[in-house]
Design a protein around this motif. Structure first.
Motif, mmCIF file in Angstrom:
data_model
loop_
_atom_site.group_PDB
_atom_site.id
_atom_site.type_symbol
_atom_site.label_atom_id
_atom_site.label_comp_id
_atom_site.label_asym_id
_atom_site.label_seq_id
_atom_site.Cartn_x
_atom_site.Cartn_y
_atom_site.Cartn_z
ATOM 1 N N GLN A 115 0.812 -1.221 0.000
ATOM 2 C CA GLN A 115 0.000 0.000 0.000
ATOM 3 C C GLN A 115 0.840 1.263 0.000
ATOM 4 O O GLN A 115 0.318 2.353 -0.259
ATOM 5 C CB GLN A 115 -0.946 -0.014 1.218
ATOM 6 C CG GLN A 115 -1.947 -1.152 1.210
ATOM 7 C CD GLN A 115 -2.883 -1.108 0.019
ATOM 8 O OE1 GLN A 115 -3.158 -0.051 -0.524
ATOM 9 N NE2 GLN A 115 -3.379 -2.261 -0.397
ATOM 10 N N ASN A 140 -14.460 -1.053 8.170
ATOM 11 C CA ASN A 140 -13.592 0.009 8.674
ATOM 12 C C ASN A 140 -14.381 1.065 9.445
ATOM 13 O O ASN A 140 -13.936 1.554 10.491
ATOM 14 C CB ASN A 140 -12.822 0.660 7.526
ATOM 15 C CG ASN A 140 -11.783 -0.270 6.924
ATOM 16 O OD1 ASN A 140 -11.347 -1.224 7.575
ATOM 17 N ND2 ASN A 140 -11.373 -0.009 5.702
ATOM 18 N N THR A 199 -3.184 0.426 5.803
ATOM 19 C CA THR A 199 -4.521 0.617 5.222
ATOM 20 C C THR A 199 -5.416 1.260 6.281
ATOM 21 O O THR A 199 -5.050 1.305 7.465
ATOM 22 C CB THR A 199 -5.146 -0.720 4.794
ATOM 23 O OG1 THR A 199 -5.380 -1.516 5.970
ATOM 24 C CG2 THR A 199 -4.242 -1.484 3.834
ATOM 25 N N THR A 202 -15.194 -0.844 3.360
ATOM 26 C CA THR A 202 -15.667 0.408 3.955
ATOM 27 C C THR A 202 -16.541 0.184 5.177
ATOM 28 O O THR A 202 -16.374 0.844 6.215
ATOM 29 C CB THR A 202 -16.439 1.226 2.902
ATOM 30 O OG1 THR A 202 -15.583 1.466 1.783
ATOM 31 C CG2 THR A 202 -16.904 2.549 3.476
ATOM 32 N N HIS A 262 -9.704 -2.633 2.946
ATOM 33 C CA HIS A 262 -10.434 -1.486 2.401
ATOM 34 C C HIS A 262 -11.947 -1.732 2.373
ATOM 35 O O HIS A 262 -12.652 -1.092 1.593
ATOM 36 C CB HIS A 262 -9.940 -1.177 0.988
ATOM 37 C CG HIS A 262 -8.546 -0.614 0.957
ATOM 38 N ND1 HIS A 262 -8.266 0.694 1.289
ATOM 39 C CD2 HIS A 262 -7.359 -1.194 0.654
ATOM 40 C CE1 HIS A 262 -6.970 0.902 1.186
ATOM 41 N NE2 HIS A 262 -6.387 -0.222 0.808
#
Length: 270
Positions: A14, A184, A206, A181, A179
């Motif tokens: 990343q 997270n 990340t 959404t 990732h």
């Protein structure tokens, strides 16, 4: 023990530029043939300048492409094109399991187990395939008399659950990419409410890893090359297996599991 080349490359992925990620993707897909090419060949195949490749190698912890290639070649196992279909599948699974074992220190698993045992409640967050792994882990720990739930529904459901956390709760987040959404967002809310956060993921640096208190890293499938199918949850399940086995070293947990399994057996045969 130092991580190998592919492990380091994955964890730093990343932080790479877009062109450097293309170089990394090419190397992971063609790792068995890298020993046959030089930096000019790699430049032509990836449409990247030789200076970009050198910069990529330095980010991976090597002074130049030759050092990078030599280290990678020492780690390469049997090329898959020399194996039949059944041996190829076995080889891929072994490669994922061995890579996972290399990336995770035993004391990290011990720390997760300690947090599970100390938590008032445990929640496992995951969507899609990771949601199935979350449910599997929930049922295992329920049989050990651990108060646990798996949250695998919509974004709003995760947000509502996370908003009710406090410092006595533990959340285990599952996300290969880091990732996802919805996961997270929920982890950030749980963190704000002082819950402890453990993550299992492929990549460092990340939004997912920025939220976790402790993160266990597993190998990504892109390092396996161009293959038609492989279980994306295999490494996560292996980690959950290690956690489960260590939990069962506790006599009370083992006894609770045996009682629940016995009750299920009697129900099935009544």
């Amino acid at each position: 023990m130092a991580l190998n080349v592919l492990d380091e490359l994955q964890l730093r992925y990343q932080q790479l530029s877009a062109k450097e990620k293309e170089i990394a993707d090419y190397i992971m897909r063609h790792k068995n043939s890298i020993h046959n090419i030089n930096i000019r060949d790699l430049s032509e195949r990836t449409q990247a300048s030789m200076s970009t490749i050198t910069r990529f190698c330095r980010k991976a912890g090597f002074s130049n492409f030759i050092d990078f290639k030599l280290s990678l070649n020492r780690e390469i196992d049997i090329p898959r094109d020399e194996l039949n279909f059944f041996a190829q599948t076995r080889h891929l699974y072994n490669e994922i399991i061995m890579a996972t074992a290399d990336m995770i220190k035993p004391q990290m698993i011990e720390e997760v187990v300690q947090q599970i045992q100390q938590a008032r409640r445990v929640y496992v967050y995951g969507l899609g395939s990771s949601g199935l792994s979350a449910l599997e882990f929930k049922y295992r720990l329920m049989r050990m008399n651990i108060l646990i739930d798996a949250v695998t529904d919509s974004h709003m459901m995760m947000m509502m659950n996370a908003s009710l956390m406090d410092e006595q709760d533990l959340v285990i987040g599952l996300s290969n990419s880091g990732h996802t959404t919805e996961v997270n967002s929920a982890l950030r809310i749980a963190k704000t409410n002082q819950a402890q956060i453990v993550g299992i993921t492929n990549f460092d640096h990340t939004p997912f890893t920025e939220t976790t208190d402790l993160c266990l890293f597993t190998p990504g499938l892109q390092r396996m090359g161009d293959i038609p199918f492989i279980n994306s949850q295999l490494a996560i399940i292996y980690v959950l297996d290690m956690i489960s086995m260590l939990l069962l070293q506790n006599e009370e947990r083992l006894s609770a599991r045996q009682r629940t399994l016995h009750a299920l057996y009697k129900q099935d045969h009544s």
